[in-house]
Design a protein around this motif. Structure first.
Motif, PDB file in Angstrom:
ATOM      1  N   ASN A   1       0.818  -1.214   0.000  1.00  0.00           N
ATOM      2  CA  ASN A   1       0.000   0.000   0.000  1.00  0.00           C
ATOM      3  C   ASN A   1       0.849   1.260   0.000  1.00  0.00           C
ATOM      4  O   ASN A   1       0.321   2.365   0.154  1.00  0.00           O
ATOM      5  N   GLY A   2       2.168   1.111  -0.157  1.00  0.00           N
ATOM      6  CA  GLY A   2       3.021   2.295  -0.210  1.00  0.00           C
ATOM      7  C   GLY A   2       3.619   2.666   1.125  1.00  0.00           C
ATOM      8  O   GLY A   2       4.528   3.490   1.192  1.00  0.00           O
ATOM      9  N   ASP A   3       3.113   2.088   2.216  1.00  0.00           N
ATOM     10  CA  ASP A   3       3.695   2.363   3.526  1.00  0.00           C
ATOM     11  C   ASP A   3       5.050   1.662   3.638  1.00  0.00           C
ATOM     12  O   ASP A   3       5.352   0.749   2.859  1.00  0.00           O
ATOM     13  N   TYR A   4       5.804   2.114   4.620  1.00  0.00           N
ATOM     14  CA  TYR A   4       7.091   1.475   4.880  1.00  0.00           C
ATOM     15  C   TYR A   4       6.997   0.600   6.119  1.00  0.00           C
ATOM     16  O   TYR A   4       6.235   0.905   7.050  1.00  0.00           O
ATOM     17  N   ASN A   5       7.753  -0.480   6.057  1.00  0.00           N
ATOM     18  CA  ASN A   5       7.789  -1.345   7.226  1.00  0.00           C
ATOM     19  C   ASN A   5       8.510  -0.638   8.360  1.00  0.00           C
ATOM     20  O   ASN A   5       9.354   0.221   8.135  1.00  0.00           O
ATOM     21  N   VAL A   6       8.143  -1.046   9.556  1.00  0.00           N
ATOM     22  CA  VAL A   6       8.820  -0.462  10.715  1.00  0.00           C
ATOM     23  C   VAL A   6       9.388  -1.576  11.565  1.00  0.00           C
ATOM     24  O   VAL A   6       8.987  -2.750  11.446  1.00  0.00           O
TER      25      VAL A   6
END
Lengths: 1112, 530
Positions: free
Chosen positions: B483-488
């Motif tokens: 979805n375009g988010d980055y993993n944390v």
């Protein structure tokens, strides 16, 4: 001499003697300035035509004066003018006329240019007893200049003469005469033993105590000795030659019972807050300011143009101004021209302003360690490493680890100021003028902050007929104020100062790439770099015209009309800023605000003076009407394509705003005054003003404001005559009532209305809405102040003046918003439900003396005022923020917790009374120990007590002056006792990250290693238990007691022999310093006159100036 | 002679200033004496009733009085309500106002005097009665017993009246609503969108029945609400270009410049906001996995990584909350890393939980240059999803586990992109109750319902007591999700925000502000415990 003002309106005791003396005064003045008159003898060429039958001889003299430029000078003691005569002559010169007039009488005359000196005809030598001798001599003033018209007489006899133009006299005296008396108005009389001298030269000294001083009172003037009310007048010497950006601030320290607090040095915003005899109301407590008889303001005045300032402090003297006068009246008159050669005067100065004091904040390294420490106490990780702190310290990484001195960047303005005033005055016998042009420029200590003011003024007086005098005073002032703006919230400088006081030193001013570094609110210096953005153009006009008709002797009617306008055109631009890649504030917007106010007034005042025997009456009756009009228009646009555009049309029409409204206020008043005195010994005055204001409903709009005052000059009584040392002793008593209608912000407090603007959108388009939102009370009336007072004036040894006053002033019907239950639902149900009392003592003394070449004067004043709230809309107390209004206490006292040192250990926290205001976990060693006042072993909101008040109890001022030869020196001090201030937020600072910094006070904060300090622990929480913001605590409340050198002046008068070669008659150069030093215990870095709070106001400034005054 | 003439002129001038000179009235306000004549007067007065009757800010800040959100700034009025330190003297945000009620009373009282067609007057009056009923609903849920004022007072003294019982006020509200449901139109012309409809009155009545445990009545009213349907997408409900969607029953209307809402209090520090109202960890944790499992269930199955917790969650999480690793306005929101503008310690205005709300701000993601302080976005008061979830809840409480119940739940979940309810797992009152309650929480987060829900469910004392946490700290990784988010990688401790305290039943009600009691001692005693 045609139109010497025989007496000012309201001068109740103008004896014929005074009248003549005034003639002599003017004669002196004229001779002083116009020695060059009439090369050909005026007396030879001036032809007179007179046809008077059975009139007093004085009338003939008046007629001659009316027709010519002749003046008569005589002393009625020696010259009997009390006879009836008839004179009929046609085109005859003065000698013929006078010969006819005095034919067969014991009067001789001497014509010198256009001055005619009358004296008793010398007795024929046969009548002179053998023992007679002739004394000659010269009368001069302190500077050695001759005094013409001075009276020389044999003490205890009617024998005497007056001096001629050169100050010379010659007097035959009986052989048994032993003392000669020399006197002249404005000078101290002198007695000289004759002995066997045949020549007696004397030098008369200036009168130091000013017993003949005339002060301006409501609708008139009055001799100071005859005042029965409490009127303070400013000694004009103390106002002259002081570069003053605002006249109001110049009053500091000069008047007892008049406290001037100057809390800001902002160009254009540096006016003092003036309170007369304490704070009299919960509402607007500012005194009324009257300039040349018309309600106006001090902001627009140049101090160079001011002739006199007096303050009507009690109800007796102020009642004549009725419903606007409850907080005192400041009367200002401007300088007028005097007959004679044109006189040109220039005065100019330049100087620099600097802050009186600035707060100090810790640098990056100290702050970083303190921050780490505070975080650790809370169990959080430190934010900075030791390496970081070292870099802050050594400055090797100016962008990554800077130590920015934000205050240094903020206060980078030059603070240069200069002012120039040129005036020309002069006139003929029938017409006098004075015109002046004034220019003032001030650059602030913050760049792009400044003021530029132009003022032109012309005062004209004409006497076209013997029965008519016309006056026109016109003044126009244009002032432009500039300010920077901030892209964060707008509104000008306040936020710039605030952010500079909170942004951390480890934030660089600019990043390495040239962009601005920011905190979330932006960067204050980036805003400053955008330049001037707020321009306020203020235009003041005041025009006063009057006609005074002399209907018959003693009766005049004066009609006055005035127009005062104030137009303000304020343009506030707010430029968008892309500080750096990620931070932007915008868009560019412009707000235009126009305010236009007009006040038109009309007055008709009739005066009648009459003296019968020793009984002197003065009656005054008047009518006043005024119409005040206020109009405000505001327009706003945003999204300007360029920050360079300055006009609204450059912005987008989307989101534009236009709004405005008008307010009107009309008034009608009737007023009258009666003055009576018997031989200047028993004085009585009564005033009545009957006012109607459109602010109030028809049934309540008229109000009557009476006052009575009386005085007894004991020194005039026979039984005091032997007490030579007492020149004047007067007891005074007064009672009166005043009104305050400015208590209301609302112009229509009784007119029920449906407010518009309660809009709401449907389908995303706005729909107009209306509702009743504020309550109206038809029964509302103005506030009333009833006061009584007693006082005494004493003058001793011709050198010392004392005045003491006690007053008791009670304000009733104070307009307050009645606490309305929420169920009433409307705001602002105002009613007359408050009461307050102010009682106080005022004391003034003035000492003037001369020791050889050294003139010396010392004056002081001291005032104590006790304020007490008596009624508060049925409530015992109202708490608002840090302050409380409680019955029986002073208004707006600081209300909070007493503190008693710091907790040293955790167990101490448990043992101490439980502080329920905070969770136990928030309390730590090093926090303030709140005192449990109620004794229930808990600290709750009930433990708050009154801690102090911002208004000082005692206000004092004193001034010391001296002159020696051509040098003069003057110092004016002001001080207060008993006041408190409370600084919080950014003023104190906190260790809370980028958007905060600790002030230097925190360098001594408590740690376990430094337990012996009074400063609480530093905490990474703005609202911690020891911080000043959340709770008001005794610890942070600081006394504002101070003593301040308000003004210091050192001047040098350039010697006349130097000047005469330059065609200059007088020149003085001087140094003047303002707020040069202050002794105070107040919170370090903060000015005791500055307001409490977060400290984001413009600092109070000191000014060092140099100036020159030149008269040509 | 001349001088006497001039004096006569003075005299004349003096005399000509008559009394009318002193009769002045404002020129920017209307006079009540000449009002209440035409329909346009009525329109003005009615608009005055709508103006400020509810506020988007009140609804959103209200979340801070629940376990959904935290308010960092005490002066904004919700910090102490959240942590239980409120007192009568320091009550936090207050609802104790009769301003709008006064305006409605005024309109209702004057309608009868007006010479207009009854059918016209009726609709104006019914709207004013609706607004008044809504205000009393607000007073009752916050304060219990309150004075019932239906006719305005002439003076402050008369207005000092005691409180009426909650039952009496509730009965009044319900009677009013029942009356006006018969009068209010189902819809208005599009120009009048935003006015109270029949549906609005029904939904309010439904909500009141539900809140006070009258499940049967709540169900009946809910079932009678017609003409509304769910919007096709969840985030579309809060989109500025879709404000008049079929789901919106009543919303606070906004339009830029004239009657706008300022989103500054909600935006992250890095976007120029104040982070006044920020989501809690507890709220974040309440979002299911996209699979329909709770995170606890998923963690046991290894489908939930607490160090990378935002992967594969209920799409409403991403639509409602800005969390670490999420791309917001083109930047990665990285509240967990020091140095970031949104790191919780960076500034006062950085979220103290490490999360920000997104629901109403969503449209600002794509248009970061929009003037967020001057938004025209409407804020929803009632929407159809509430009707559906009320049907579900009433049925659970009534023990009617049937298709209608599941259908209502499924409609809401499917629209959000979640799977339908697993009817095999959720088949008891017990676990359906938990599901419905959680569904309300995640569906309406940031819409101001949670506080009243936890109070009426009497779970506030559990969920509002103890430490409040924000996100765990750690790092945002370089790897992108679908979805375009980055993993944390959140390996640190959770941010401890504050310790909360909730005493039941004291905190079920807010204290009547001391200032109100001071002005009207008849209001005493205050609510129990204050």
């Amino acid at each position: 001499m045609k139109k010497i003002p025989k007496r000012g309106i309201g001068n109740r005791c103008a004896l014929t003697k005074t009248y003549r003396i005034m003639r002599i005064t003017l004669f002196f003045l004229l001779v002083g300035v116009t020695q060059l008159f009439a090369e050909v003898s005026y007396a030879q060429v001036k032809m007179l035509t007179i046809d008077l039958e059975n009139v007093k001889a004085e009338t003939v003299l008046d007629e001659i004066e009316n027709q010519s430029q002749f003046y008569f000078l005589y002393n009625e003691k020696f010259v009997d003018m009390d006879f009836d005569t008839s004179v009929k002559c046609s085109k005859e010169n003065i000698f013929e006329v006078l010969d006819a007039l005095f034919y067969g009488r014991d009067i001789s005359y001497k014509v010198v240019d256009n001055q005619i000196i009358l004296s008793k005809r010398k007795d024929s030598s046969e009548d002179v007893p053998q023992s007679e001798k002739i004394i000659t001599g010269r009368v001069v003033d302190g500077q050695g200049e001759p005094i013409p018209g001075a009276t020389v007489s044999v003490k205890g006899t009617t024998q005497g003469t007056i001096t001629d133009v050169e100050g010379n006299y010659s007097l035959k005296i009986p052989g048994d005469a032993d003392v000669l008396l020399f006197s002249f108005v404005g000078m101290e009389s002198r007695e000289v033993a004759i002995g066997d001298k045949s020549q007696i030269d004397v030098s008369l000294r200036e009168d130091m105590v000013g017993l003949d001083e005339v002060v301006v009172v409501g609708y008139g003037t009055q001799k100071k000795v005859n005042l029965t009310g409490s009127v303070a007048s400013v000694d004009s010497k103390l106002m002259e030659n002081r570069p003053m950006s605002n006249v109001s601030s110049g009053l500091s320290g000069l008047l007892p019972g008049v406290y001037v607090n100057q809390g800001s040095g902002m160009p254009g915003g540096d006016g003092g807050t003036i309170r007369v005899r304490g704070v009299g109301t919960l509402n607007n407590a500012a005194p009324m300011v009257i300039v040349d008889g018309v309600e106006s303001s001090m902001d627009e005045l140049s101090s160079e143009d001011i002739a006199s300032i007096s303050v009507l402090k009690d109800a007796a003297s102020a009642a004549i101004y009725g419903s606007k006068a409850a907080n005192g009246v400041i009367l200002i008159t401007t300088k007028t021209g005097k007959s004679g050669e044109p006189m040109v005067r220039y005065s100019g100065d330049f100087g620099w302003q600097a802050p009186t004091d600035l707060p100090e904040y810790l640098g990056s390294a100290e702050y970083a360690s303190l921050y780490n420490q505070a975080l650790q106490v809370e169990g959080k990780d430190p934010r900075f490493t030791d390496a970081d702190i070292e870099l802050f310290r050594n400055g090797q990484d100016p962008y990554g680890h800077p130590n920015t001195d934000w205050l240094d960047l903020l206060y980078a303005g030059s603070g240069f100021q200069t002012s120039h005033n040129v005036s020309v005055s002069g006139g003929s016998e029938t017409s006098q003028y004075r015109s002046s042009v004034d220019y003032q420029k001030q650059d602030g200590i913050v760049e792009h902050t400044g003021k530029e003011r132009y003022n032109v003024r012309t005062n004209l007086k004409n006497d076209p007929y013997e029965w008519l005098t016309t006056n026109v005073n016109l003044s126009y002032t244009r002032q432009t104020l500039t300010q920077p703006n901030n892209a964060y919230v707008g509104g000008g400088l306040d936020q710039i100062i605030r952010q500079a006081y909170r942004i951390a030193p480890w934030i660089p001013y600019k990043n390495e790439d040239g962009t601005y570094a920011t905190i979330s609110d932006g960067n204050p210096i980036a805003w400053l770099d955008q330049g001037e953005q707020i321009h306020t153009k203020q235009n003041y006009f005041l025009g006063v015209g009057s006609l005074t008709f002399k209907i018959f002797e003693g009766f005049t009617v004066k009609g006055t009309a005035s127009l005062r306008t104030y137009k303000e055109d304020k343009s506030s631009k707010n430029k968008e800023i892309q500080y750096n890649e990620s931070k932007y504030h915008g868009p560019t917007s412009i707000e235009q605000l126009h305010v236009n106010t007009e006040r038109i007034t009309g007055d008709v005042v009739a005066n009648y003076d009459k003296s019968v025997g020793g009984h002197n009456f003065a009656l005054m009756a008047g009518y006043h009407a005024e119409a005040y009009d206020y109009k405000r228009t505001r327009a706003y646009r945003e999204n300007f394509p360029s920050t360079m555009l300055d006009d609204l049309d450059g912005g987008s029409s989307k989101g534009m705003v236009g709004e405005g409204y008008t307010r009107e206020l009309n008034m009608i008043s009737w007023f009258g005054r009666v003055n009576y005195d018997y031989q200047s010994k028993y004085l009585f005055e009564a005033n009545l003003r009957y006012d109607a204001s459109s602010r109030f409903s028809e049934d309540n709009r008229w109000g009557a404001f009476p006052s009575f005052s009386t005085g007894w000059r004991l020194s005039e009584e026979d039984f005091m005559e032997d007490l030579e040392s007492i020149d004047n002793l007067k007891l005074r008593a007064s009672w009166g009532m005043l009104g305050n209608q400015a208590a209301l912000n609302s112009y229509y407090p009784t007119v029920p209305t449906l407010s518009l603007g309660l809009d709401y959108p449907f389908n995303s388009s706005i729909t107009s809405g209306a509702a009743i939102v504020s309550a109206k009370n038809q029964d509302l009336v103005w506030e009333k102040t009833t006061s009584w007072g007693i006082g005494a004036d004493l003058t001793l040894f011709h050198k010392l003046n004392f005045t003491v006053d006690y007053y008791d002033r009670k304000t009733t019907d104070i307009i307050m918003a009645v606490p309305s239950p929420e169920t009433f639902a409307l705001s602002g149900f105002y009613d007359n439900v408050g009461e307050m009392s102010n009682k106080g003592i005022e004391f003034t003394f003035q000492y003037n003396d001369k020791f050889g070449d050294v003139g010396f004067n010392f004056g002081g004043n001291f005032a104590y005022n006790k304020n007490e709230l008596l009624k508060l809309a049925g409530q015992d107390q109202i708490i608002s923020g840090r302050t409380i209004r409680r019955i029986g206490e002073s208004v707006d006292s600081f209300y909070g917790y007493k503190t008693n040192g710091l907790y040293q250990t955790e167990s101490e926290i448990d043992d101490w009374a439980e502080n329920t205001l905070y969770n136990r976990s928030e309390l730590k060693p090093g926090d303030l120990r709140y005192v449990d006042v109620t004794g229930d072993d808990k600290v709750t909101s009930d433990d708050r007590t009154i801690l102090g008040n911002s208004t000082p109890d005692f206000v004092y001022g004193f001034n010391v002056g001296a002159d020696y030869k051509n040098f003069d020196f003057l110092a004016i001090f002001q001080g207060t006792l008993g006041g408190y201030g409370y600084m919080d937020f950014d003023a104190i600072g906190t260790v809370n990250g980028d958007a905060s910094k600790p002030s230097a006070i925190w360098a001594d904060s408590w740690t376990s290693d430094r337990p012996n300090t009074s400063v609480p622990r530093a905490i990474a929480n703005l609202y911690g238990p020891s911080m000043p913001q959340n709770q008001t605590t005794e610890y942070w409340l600081r006394s504002t007691n101070y003593l301040r050198l308000k003004n210091l002046q050192i001047g040098y008068n350039i010697p006349k022999n130097v000047l005469s070669r330059l065609g200059v008659s007088k020149a003085r150069i001087y140094y003047s310093g303002q707020n040069l030093f202050t002794v105070t215990d107040y919170l370090k870095g903060w000015d005791p006159e500055a307001p409490s709070g977060r400290g984001s106001g413009y600092p109070v400034v000191m000014v060092n100036s140099f100036g020159v005054n030149v008269s040509f | 002679m001349r001088k006497y003439i001039i004096i006569l002129v003075f005299g004349f001038l003096t005399a000509s200033c008559g009394e009318s000179f002193l009769d002045l009235a404002p020129k920017d306000a209307l006079s009540p004496a000449t009002f209440w004549k035409s329909e346009s007067d009525l329109e003005l007065a009615l608009t005055g009733c709508y103006s400020g009757f509810e506020s988007g800010d009140w609804l959103m800040y209200r979340e801070c009085g629940s376990d959904n959100a935290f308010n960092n700034f005490p002066w904004e009025g919700w910090t102490n309500i959240g942590n239980g330190t409120l007192s009568a003297a320091d009550p936090g945000s207050s609802y104790f106002s009769y301003t709008t009620i006064y305006r409605c009373n005024e309109l209702i009282a004057n309608v009868s005097t007006m010479d207009l067609e009854a059918s016209t007057l009726e609709v104006y009056e019914a709207q004013a009665r609706f607004i008044r009923a809504y205000k009393y609903y607000q007073l009752v849920i916050n304060y219990g017993d309150v004075p019932l004022v239906t006719e305005n007072f002439g003076s402050p003294e008369e207005a000092k009246i005691p409180r009426d019982s909650r039952e009496k006020v509730l009965t009044f509200i319900q009677d009013e609503l029942k009356d006006i449901i018969e009068v209010l139109p189902e819809a208005y012309s599009s120009d009048d969108f935003g006015k109270a409809t029949k549906g609005a009155a029904q939904t309010l009545l439904m909500r009141i029945h539900l809140y006070y445990g009258e499940y049967e009545k709540a169900l009946t009213v809910a079932q009678s609400i017609e003409g509304y349907s769910l919007n096709s997408t969840f985030s579309g409900v809060f989109s500025p270009d879709n404000e008049q969607n079929d789901e919106a029953i009543l919303s606070v209307q906004h339009t830029p410049d004239m009657y706008s809402i300022d989103f500054t209090p909600y935006l992250p520090n890095g976007s120029g906001g104040w982070s006044s109202v920020v989501p809690t960890q507890s709220l974040v944790d309440s979002y299911e996995m996209a699979s329909g499992l709770t995170i606890q269930e998923a963690e046991e199955l290894g489908q939930y990584d607490p160090q990378n917790p935002f992967v594969n969650r209920d799409p409403r999480l991403r639509a409602s909350i800005i969390y670490p690793g999420q791309v917001w306005q083109g930047d990665v929101y990285s509240s967990v890393e020091e140095g970031d503008a949104n790191y919780y310690q960076t500034a006062d205005n950085a979220s103290k939980t490490g999360y920000n709300f997104r629901k109403y701000l969503n449209y600002l993601d794509a248009f970061p240059d929009e003037p967020y302080w001057n938004s025209g976005l409407n804020i929803i008061v009632f929407r159809y999803a509430e009707v559906l979830l009320t049907i579900a809840e009433a049925k659970v409480e009534l023990g009617e586990i049937d298709d209608e119940l599941y259908a209502a739940l499924d409609a809401v979940r499917l629209r959000a992109g979640m799977p339908a309810v697993d009817r095999t797992r959720y088949n008891t009152v017990e676990n359906l109750r938990a599901l419905v309650r959680n569904e309300r929480r995640v569906e309406f987060a940031m819409e101001g319902l949670r506080r009243d829900d936890i109070i009426r469910w009497e779970i506030a004392e559990e969920v509002m007591n103890g430490p409040l946490y924000g996100t765990k700290l750690g790092a945002v990784l370089d790897s992108e999700q679908d979805n375009g988010d980055y993993n944390v990688q959140l390996t640190g401790d959770p941010i401890f925000v504050e310790t909360r305290k909730f005493e039941a039943p004291k905190h079920y009600l807010l204290p009547i502000p001391q200032s109100a009691i001071d002005k009207n001692p008849e209001l005493k005693p205050n609510n129990p415990g204050y």
